[in-house]
Scaffold this active site. Structure first.
Site, mmCIF file in Angstrom:
data_model
loop_
_atom_site.group_PDB
_atom_site.id
_atom_site.type_symbol
_atom_site.label_atom_id
_atom_site.label_comp_id
_atom_site.label_asym_id
_atom_site.label_seq_id
_atom_site.Cartn_x
_atom_site.Cartn_y
_atom_site.Cartn_z
ATOM 1 N N CYS A 189 0.828 -1.213 0.000
ATOM 2 C CA CYS A 189 0.000 0.000 0.000
ATOM 3 C C CYS A 189 0.864 1.265 0.000
ATOM 4 O O CYS A 189 1.414 1.616 -1.033
ATOM 5 C CB CYS A 189 -0.994 -0.036 1.163
ATOM 6 S SG CYS A 189 -2.301 1.189 0.982
ATOM 7 N N HIS A 206 -3.289 -5.140 1.622
ATOM 8 C CA HIS A 206 -2.589 -5.369 2.888
ATOM 9 C C HIS A 206 -2.527 -6.844 3.277
ATOM 10 O O HIS A 206 -3.405 -7.307 4.012
ATOM 11 C CB HIS A 206 -3.298 -4.604 4.011
ATOM 12 C CG HIS A 206 -3.199 -3.126 3.868
ATOM 13 N ND1 HIS A 206 -2.092 -2.421 4.255
ATOM 14 C CD2 HIS A 206 -4.065 -2.221 3.372
ATOM 15 C CE1 HIS A 206 -2.274 -1.136 4.000
ATOM 16 N NE2 HIS A 206 -3.461 -0.981 3.458
ATOM 17 N N GLU A 210 -0.768 -8.160 5.407
ATOM 18 C CA GLU A 210 -0.508 -8.293 6.846
ATOM 19 C C GLU A 210 -1.785 -8.268 7.685
ATOM 20 O O GLU A 210 -1.744 -8.593 8.869
ATOM 21 C CB GLU A 210 0.455 -7.202 7.309
ATOM 22 C CG GLU A 210 -0.120 -5.792 7.425
ATOM 23 C CD GLU A 210 -0.234 -5.026 6.110
ATOM 24 O OE1 GLU A 210 -0.066 -5.646 5.025
ATOM 25 O OE2 GLU A 210 -0.510 -3.821 6.156
#
EC number: 4.3.3.6
Lengths: 198, 294
Positions: free
Chosen positions: A79, A170, A172
Site C-alpha cells: 500500500c 494489505h 498483513e
C-alpha cells in the site's frame, strides 16, 4: 535464518512482524538507519505515505533506503510502501525511492467508505487470496521488466521487478501468510546469491 | 466477491494510523500545516475543544462546508465529529465521504441513553473510553477504533494518563483471569461478555487505541505512547500554541521516537508558549466532557 526488517516509522508494523515470524524468518523493527546493515530484506508497511516520507526525510533514511535497494537486497512494499517504491506518481511531482519502474495512482479506488475486500489470483502465490484494500493505490503503468502478479477489475494491484515486490492491498491484515512466505523465500535466495558473489 | 465496510476494512484503516498523530483543524490552511508536519489524519471541526469550552452552549457537528474544504485540501484521511447518538449527523458525514467519524463527547450529546449502532455504517467510527467497560461497550456497538477520553480542551494530561492506565490495567487483569471469572467481570464492568472473551484470547484490545484529551507538549505525546497508546490525538494543543508549524512537527517526532529523550529535548527547545492549561478540579462537574457517554 534470514532477518527481515520492517520500517517502523509509522503504520501497520506489528502485523508484518507477526507474518514474517510465521513464515520462518527473524523479524526486526527498523527505526534507525544503522539497522539496515543487519537485515537481509526490508518491508515498507502500510500507513500514510505522506507521513512516512516526512519521517524518512527527517531521519535521513532516503539515500540509505535507495542504496539498500540498489545493492539488490529485496524490498516488499504494501500500500503506502508500494507508493514509496514507484518511479512515478500520478498528479504528483515528488517521487520517493523510485526503485520500481511503474506509475502509481494514490487513493485510486476512492475514500475510506469505498475500501473493500476481494478474492484475487496472485501469480505464483495463490489463486484464492483474500486481499484487503484500504484507501488503496493501484499501478497505472509498468515498465518492460516489471512482472504483473495480480489485477483487480483490470487495475494492476501486485507486481515484481527483480528484488522488489509490491501490493496495493494489505497481506498483513489477514491470517494468510502466503505472500510473506513468498517474500521470505525471495530474501533467502538473494542472501545465498550475495554470499556466493562475495 | 467484493465486500465494502467489513470489520477488517474498517479496523484496518485505523491500523494504518498507528504510531501517528491526528490533529484537530478548523480550516483548509490548518489542515495543510498538519499534513506538512506529518499528521496521519486530520479531524475537521468548527472549533477546537478549548474554544468549545469557552463558547459554551450546544456544540454540534461542524458546518459541512468546513469538512468539505478540509477534504479538498489534503490527501491524508479526514475525520469529523458527530454528537453521541445523533444518527443523522453521522449519516450526513458518511454521505460526504469522510474517512472516519468520531462519535464524540466533545460535542453536546444528542442522546443521553444510547450510542450509535456503528455496525450499520460503511464508514468506520472512533469512540472515547475511560475504562475497559466503556471500551468494550463501544466495540460491541461496532467502533473500529478507540481513544481514551482524557479531558478535552484543558491542555492538562492528567486525565488522559488516568484513562490510559485504567484501560490497560483492566485489560491486563482480564488477560490473567481464568475463563470462569470473565462473566462476573463482564457484569461488574457492564461490558459485553463476548468482547471480553476475545480480548482475553488475543491479549489486547481488538482495535487500535489512541490517547486524547489534554496532550499539549511533545513530552505529553511521548508519555502517552510509553503508557501504551497506539498513537495520539492532539486537539487544541497545536493551533492554540505560539508556533503551530513547529509545534506540530515536534509532536509528530516525539510520537515516533517516544523513547529517544535527547531527540525530545531537541524538538522541545524554543517552541514558545504551549496552550494555557486548566486545572481539572476547577472545572464544574457538568462541564466535564469525559462524563458524557454511557
Amino acid at each position: 535464518m534470514v532477518t527481515v526488517g520492517v520500517l517502523g516509522l509509522q503504520g501497520a508494523v506489528r502485523e508484518h512482524i507477526r507474518s514474517i515470524e510465521a513464515s520462518g524468518a527473524r523479524a526486526v523493527v527498523v527505526k534507525k538507519v544503522a539497522q539496515l546493515d543487519d537485515i537481509d530484506g526490508l518491508i515498507l508497511p502500510g500507513g500514510e505515505s505522506t507521513t512516512m516520507r516526512r519521517l524518512i526525510d527527517q531521519y535521513g533514511f532516503l539515500e540509505p533506503l535507495r542504496q539498500f535497494g540498489q545493492s539488490k537486497k529485496p524490498i516488499f512494499g504494501t500500500c503506502a510502501g508500494l507508493i514509496l517504491l514507484a518511479k512515478e506518481i500520478t498528479n504528483q511531482s515528488t517521487v520517493h525511492l523510485g526503485l520500481m519502474d511503474m506509475t502509481v495512482t494514490r487513493n485510486a479506488f476512492g475514500r475510506q467508505k469505498d475500501s473493500f475486500e476481494a478474492t484475487l489470483a496472485i501469480d505464483g502465490v495463490a489463486d484464492d487470496y483474500n486481499a484487503v484494500f484500504i484507501r488503496a493505490p493501484y499501478i497505472e503503468r509498468v515498465g518492460e521488466h516489471v512482472k504483473v502478479l495480480a489485477t483487480y477489475d483490470e487495475a494492476i494491484v501486485a507486481a515484481e521487478e527483480g528484488p522488489f515486490l509490491c501490493t496495493a492491498f494489505h497481506p498483513e491484515l489477514t491470517e494468510d501468510h502466503r505472500l510473506a512466505h513468498y517474500f521470505v523465500e525471495k530474501v533467502k535466495e538473494s542472501k545465498k546469491l550475495l554470499q556466493e558473489s562475495q | 466477491m467484493v465486500n465494502v465496510g467489513t470489520d477488517r476494512v474498517k479496523r484496518g484503516m485505523a491500523e494504518m494510523q498507528k504510531g501517528g498523530v491526528i490533529m484537530d483543524v478548523v480550516n483548509a490552511e490548518q489542515a495543510k500545516i498538519a499534513e506538512e508536519a506529518g499528521a496521519v489524519a486530520v479531524m475537521a471541526l468548527e472549533r477546537v475543544p478549548s474554544d468549545i469550552r469557552k463558547a459554551g452552549g450546544v456544540a454540534r457537528m461542524a458546518d459541512p462546508t468546513i469538512v468539505e474544504e478540509v477534504m479538498n485540501a489534503v490527501s491524508i484521511p479526514v475525520m469529523a465529529k458527530a454528537r453521541i447518538g445523533h444518527i443523522v449527523e453521522a449519516r450526513v458525514l458518511e454521505s460526504m465521504g469522510v474517512d472516519y467519524i468520531d462519535e464524540s463527547e466533545v460535542l453536546t450529546p444528542a442522546d443521553e441513553v444510547f450510542h450509535l449502532n456503528k455496525k450499520d455504517y460503511t464508514v468506520p467510527f472512533v469512540c472515547g473510553c475511560r475504562n475497559l467497560g466503556e471500551a468494550a461497550r463501544r466495540i460491541g456497538e461496532g467502533a473500529s477504533m478507540l481513544r481514551t477520553k482524557g479531558e478535552p480542551g484543558t491542555g492538562n494530561i492528567v486525565e488522559a494518563v488516568r484513562h490510559m492506565r485504567q484501560v490497560n490495567a483492566e485489560v491486563r487483569q482480564l488477560v490473567n483471569m481464568s475463563v470462569d471469572e470473565v462473566m462476573t467481570y463482564a457484569k461488574d464492568l457492564g461490558a459485553p461478555y463476548e468482547v471480553l472473551l476475545q480480548i482475553r484470547e488475543e491479549g489486547r484490545l481488538p482495535v487500535v487505541n489512541f490517547a486524547a484529551g489534554g496532550v499539549a507538549t511533545p513530552a505529553d505525546a511521548a508519555l502517552m505512547m510509553q503508557l501504551g497508546a497506539d498513537g495520539v490525538f492532539v486537539g487544541s494543543g497545536i493551533f492554540k500554541s505560539d508556533n503551530p508549524e513547529k509545534f506540530a512537527k515536534a509532536i509528530v517526532e516525539a510520537t515516533t521516537h517516544f523513547e529517544d529523550y535527547e531527540l525530545i529535548a531537541k524538538v522541545s527547545k524554543g517552541l514558545g508558549e504551549a496552550m494555557k492549561g486548566i486545572e481539572i478540579s476547577t472545572i464544574q462537574p457538568h462541564e466535564r466532557m469525559q462524563d458524557r457517554g454511557w
